[in-house]
Write a protein that holds these residues in place. Structure first.
Motif, mmCIF file in Angstrom:
data_model
loop_
_atom_site.group_PDB
_atom_site.id
_atom_site.type_symbol
_atom_site.label_atom_id
_atom_site.label_comp_id
_atom_site.label_asym_id
_atom_site.label_seq_id
_atom_site.Cartn_x
_atom_site.Cartn_y
_atom_site.Cartn_z
ATOM 1 N N VAL A 10 -41.434 17.142 -6.228
ATOM 2 C CA VAL A 10 -42.824 16.770 -5.938
ATOM 3 C C VAL A 10 -43.677 16.889 -7.205
ATOM 4 O O VAL A 10 -44.477 15.991 -7.511
ATOM 5 N N ARG A 11 -43.490 17.959 -7.939
ATOM 6 C CA ARG A 11 -44.262 18.160 -9.164
ATOM 7 C C ARG A 11 -43.938 17.093 -10.204
ATOM 8 O O ARG A 11 -44.835 16.582 -10.884
ATOM 9 N N VAL A 12 -42.665 16.749 -10.336
ATOM 10 C CA VAL A 12 -42.276 15.707 -11.287
ATOM 11 C C VAL A 12 -42.837 14.356 -10.837
ATOM 12 O O VAL A 12 -43.263 13.548 -11.661
ATOM 13 N N GLY A 13 -42.853 14.104 -9.543
ATOM 14 C CA GLY A 13 -43.453 12.876 -9.034
ATOM 15 C C GLY A 13 -44.918 12.758 -9.417
ATOM 16 O O GLY A 13 -45.393 11.687 -9.824
ATOM 17 N N HIS A 14 -45.644 13.852 -9.307
ATOM 18 C CA HIS A 14 -47.052 13.867 -9.725
ATOM 19 C C HIS A 14 -47.149 13.670 -11.235
ATOM 20 O O HIS A 14 -48.035 12.962 -11.720
ATOM 21 N N ALA A 15 -46.227 14.272 -11.973
ATOM 22 C CA ALA A 15 -46.219 14.122 -13.428
ATOM 23 C C ALA A 15 -46.013 12.663 -13.835
ATOM 24 O O ALA A 15 -46.638 12.191 -14.789
ATOM 25 N N LEU A 16 -45.160 11.950 -13.123
ATOM 26 C CA LEU A 16 -44.933 10.536 -13.423
ATOM 27 C C LEU A 16 -46.232 9.741 -13.315
ATOM 28 O O LEU A 16 -46.509 8.865 -14.141
ATOM 29 N N ILE A 17 -47.029 10.059 -12.321
ATOM 30 C CA ILE A 17 -48.320 9.382 -12.139
ATOM 31 C C ILE A 17 -49.259 9.698 -13.298
ATOM 32 O O ILE A 17 -49.898 8.802 -13.864
ATOM 33 N N LEU A 18 -49.348 10.966 -13.671
ATOM 34 C CA LEU A 18 -50.240 11.356 -14.767
ATOM 35 C C LEU A 18 -49.799 10.743 -16.088
ATOM 36 O O LEU A 18 -50.635 10.279 -16.876
ATOM 37 N N ALA A 26 -48.603 18.046 -22.580
ATOM 38 C CA ALA A 26 -49.183 19.377 -22.364
ATOM 39 C C ALA A 26 -50.156 19.366 -21.179
ATOM 40 O O ALA A 26 -50.119 20.259 -20.323
ATOM 41 N N TYR A 27 -51.032 18.364 -21.124
ATOM 42 C CA TYR A 27 -51.968 18.263 -20.001
ATOM 43 C C TYR A 27 -51.213 18.092 -18.692
ATOM 44 O O TYR A 27 -51.523 18.740 -17.692
ATOM 45 N N THR A 28 -50.221 17.212 -18.686
ATOM 46 C CA THR A 28 -49.445 16.945 -17.480
ATOM 47 C C THR A 28 -48.730 18.199 -17.003
ATOM 48 O O THR A 28 -48.712 18.491 -15.804
ATOM 49 N N ALA A 29 -48.162 18.945 -17.920
ATOM 50 C CA ALA A 29 -47.470 20.188 -17.556
ATOM 51 C C ALA A 29 -48.421 21.151 -16.852
ATOM 52 O O ALA A 29 -48.099 21.696 -15.790
ATOM 53 N N ARG A 30 -49.599 21.350 -17.425
ATOM 54 C CA ARG A 30 -50.579 22.261 -16.822
ATOM 55 C C ARG A 30 -51.060 21.738 -15.470
ATOM 56 O O ARG A 30 -51.161 22.492 -14.502
ATOM 57 N N ALA A 31 -51.343 20.454 -15.397
ATOM 58 C CA ALA A 31 -51.876 19.867 -14.165
ATOM 59 C C ALA A 31 -50.874 19.924 -13.016
ATOM 60 O O ALA A 31 -51.272 19.971 -11.852
ATOM 61 N N CYS A 32 -49.589 19.938 -13.354
ATOM 62 C CA CYS A 32 -48.544 19.961 -12.315
ATOM 63 C C CYS A 32 -48.024 21.372 -12.037
ATOM 64 O O CYS A 32 -47.087 21.540 -11.270
ATOM 65 N N GLY A 33 -48.626 22.365 -12.660
ATOM 66 C CA GLY A 33 -48.319 23.737 -12.316
ATOM 67 C C GLY A 33 -47.354 24.476 -13.217
ATOM 68 O O GLY A 33 -46.996 25.613 -12.928
ATOM 69 N N ALA A 43 -37.463 20.559 -16.814
ATOM 70 C CA ALA A 43 -37.401 20.162 -15.407
ATOM 71 C C ALA A 43 -37.524 18.648 -15.271
ATOM 72 O O ALA A 43 -36.786 18.018 -14.501
ATOM 73 N N PHE A 44 -38.436 18.050 -16.019
ATOM 74 C CA PHE A 44 -38.639 16.603 -15.978
ATOM 75 C C PHE A 44 -37.362 15.880 -16.396
ATOM 76 O O PHE A 44 -36.927 14.928 -15.736
ATOM 77 N N THR A 45 -36.756 16.346 -17.481
ATOM 78 C CA THR A 45 -35.537 15.723 -17.989
ATOM 79 C C THR A 45 -34.402 15.841 -16.984
ATOM 80 O O THR A 45 -33.635 14.896 -16.790
ATOM 81 N N ALA A 46 -34.303 16.985 -16.307
ATOM 82 C CA ALA A 46 -33.245 17.180 -15.305
ATOM 83 C C ALA A 46 -33.412 16.226 -14.130
ATOM 84 O O ALA A 46 -32.420 15.728 -13.580
ATOM 85 N N VAL A 47 -34.648 15.925 -13.753
ATOM 86 C CA VAL A 47 -34.899 15.053 -12.595
ATOM 87 C C VAL A 47 -34.864 13.579 -12.987
ATOM 88 O O VAL A 47 -34.229 12.766 -12.326
ATOM 89 N N VAL A 48 -35.534 13.227 -14.075
ATOM 90 C CA VAL A 48 -35.717 11.825 -14.448
ATOM 91 C C VAL A 48 -34.601 11.317 -15.367
ATOM 92 O O VAL A 48 -34.266 10.141 -15.342
#
Length: 59
Positions: A10-18, A26-33, A43-48
């Protein structure tokens, strides 16, 4: 799927949008928790399958 895996997806999905909206890693990491951009990138690399920077550049 564990709760942790689900939450990460879910967090990576939100990151994709940002990232698509042009926000930096850096902003995306903070905004997604994520407290640490390095953990977000891992985490992003493992999922995407690619880093956030490469994903943003390819889009």
């Amino acid at each position: 799927m564990t709760f942790y895996e689900w939450r990460t997806q879910v967090r990576v999905g939100h990151a994709l949008i940002l990232l698509a909206d042009g926000h930096d890693t850096a902003y995306t990491a903070r905004a997604c928790g994520w407290a640490n951009p390095s953990h977000f990138i891992a985490a992003f690399t493992a999922v995407v399958g690619t880093t956030p920077g490469r994903h943003r550049a390819s889009g």
